[in-house]
Structure formats: structure tokens, C-alpha cells
Motif scaffolding. Sequence first.
Motif, short mmCIF file in Angstrom:
data_model
loop_
_atom_site.label_atom_id
_atom_site.label_comp_id
_atom_site.label_asym_id
_atom_site.label_seq_id
_atom_site.Cartn_x
_atom_site.Cartn_y
_atom_site.Cartn_z
N HIS A 41 12.76 6.33 12.42
CA HIS A 41 12.24 6.84 11.15
C HIS A 41 10.75 7.17 11.21
O HIS A 41 10.30 8.04 10.45
N LEU A 42 10.00 6.55 12.09
CA LEU A 42 8.60 6.96 12.28
C LEU A 42 8.54 8.34 12.92
O LEU A 42 7.73 9.19 12.52
N ILE A 43 9.38 8.58 13.89
CA ILE A 43 9.44 9.91 14.51
C ILE A 43 9.86 10.94 13.48
O ILE A 43 9.26 12.02 13.37
N ARG A 44 10.87 10.61 12.69
CA ARG A 44 11.34 11.52 11.63
C ARG A 44 10.24 11.78 10.61
O ARG A 44 10.05 12.91 10.16
N ALA A 45 9.47 10.74 10.27
CA ALA A 45 8.36 10.90 9.32
C ALA A 45 7.32 11.88 9.88
O ALA A 45 6.85 12.77 9.16
N LEU A 46 6.98 11.73 11.14
CA LEU A 46 6.04 12.66 11.76
C LEU A 46 6.59 14.09 11.74
O LEU A 46 5.86 15.03 11.43
N GLU A 47 7.87 14.23 12.04
CA GLU A 47 8.50 15.56 12.00
C GLU A 47 8.52 16.13 10.58
O GLU A 47 8.48 17.34 10.41
N ASN A 48 8.57 15.25 9.58
CA ASN A 48 8.62 15.68 8.19
C ASN A 48 7.24 15.84 7.56
O ASN A 48 7.14 16.04 6.35
N GLY A 49 6.19 15.75 8.37
CA GLY A 49 4.85 16.04 7.87
C GLY A 49 4.01 14.85 7.46
O GLY A 49 2.89 15.02 6.99
N VAL A 50 4.52 13.64 7.63
CA VAL A 50 3.70 12.46 7.36
C VAL A 50 2.74 12.32 8.54
O VAL A 50 3.16 12.39 9.70
N THR A 51 1.46 12.16 8.26
CA THR A 51 0.48 12.08 9.33
C THR A 51 0.38 10.67 9.90
O THR A 51 0.79 9.69 9.26
N ARG A 52 -0.17 10.61 11.08
CA ARG A 52 -0.43 9.32 11.72
C ARG A 52 -1.28 8.44 10.81
O ARG A 52 -0.99 7.26 10.62
N ASP A 53 -2.33 9.01 10.23
CA ASP A 53 -3.21 8.23 9.34
C ASP A 53 -2.46 7.73 8.12
O ASP A 53 -2.70 6.61 7.66
N GLU A 54 -1.56 8.54 7.59
CA GLU A 54 -0.77 8.11 6.42
C GLU A 54 0.18 6.97 6.78
O GLU A 54 0.38 6.04 5.99
#
Length: 108
Positions: free
Chosen positions: A62-75
Motif C-alpha cells: 500500500h505504500l507503493i500504491r500510495a506513491l503511484e497514486n500521487g502521495v509524496t514521500r514527505d506526506e
Amino acid sequence: MADEPTNARKNFGDIAPHLADITDKVLFGDVWENLTLSPRDRSLVTITCLISLYRMNEMPFHLIRALENGVTRDEIIETISHLAFYAGWPPAMTSLQIARKVFEETGR
């Protein structure tokens, strides 16, 4: 079903094909595709729940999916930091280590 195996079919489709099928069709096909929340918002909600419930097995996916969905590392880091005070220190510290590994593996 598509010709290409999904994560659900790869991970547990051999032992629980019906669960893999409804995971694909209902969870990722219906729930995640509902337009009321954006994929980015769904990812933030999902990682927040996983951290809060200390469900670390699901975190990398889900972290990988979040990054793919536009959630930034900082977020992601700020979400984990914020949850340290609401979900507890151990879930936050464990999540940070998982996030570090995901960031290294994905180059993000």
C-alpha cells in the motif's frame, strides 16, 4: 479475470481462489474505483488505517500504491509522524522502517 495474474491471485489465489476473485472484483474493482474519493485519498486513508491497526504485512504494497497514486514521500512520513501520537510509537517506528525500505526499493 484478466490473463495477467493480479497480486491477489499470485499471493493467495492457489489456496483461496474465491477470496482472490472478490478481492479483485469488489475491493480493487468496485471500492477503489468509486469516484467519491480519489485514489490518492484512498491511499492516505488506507495507510493511516494500516499504521493505526499495526497491520505491517500489507504496508509495503500500500505504500507503493500510495506513491503511484500521487502521495509524496514527505506526506507519507508526515502521516507516520502524526500517527505516532494517535496510534502509538511502536506502529509509527515500524512503519518508518518499512517506508524507508519501500523508498529505497522504488527509488523515491
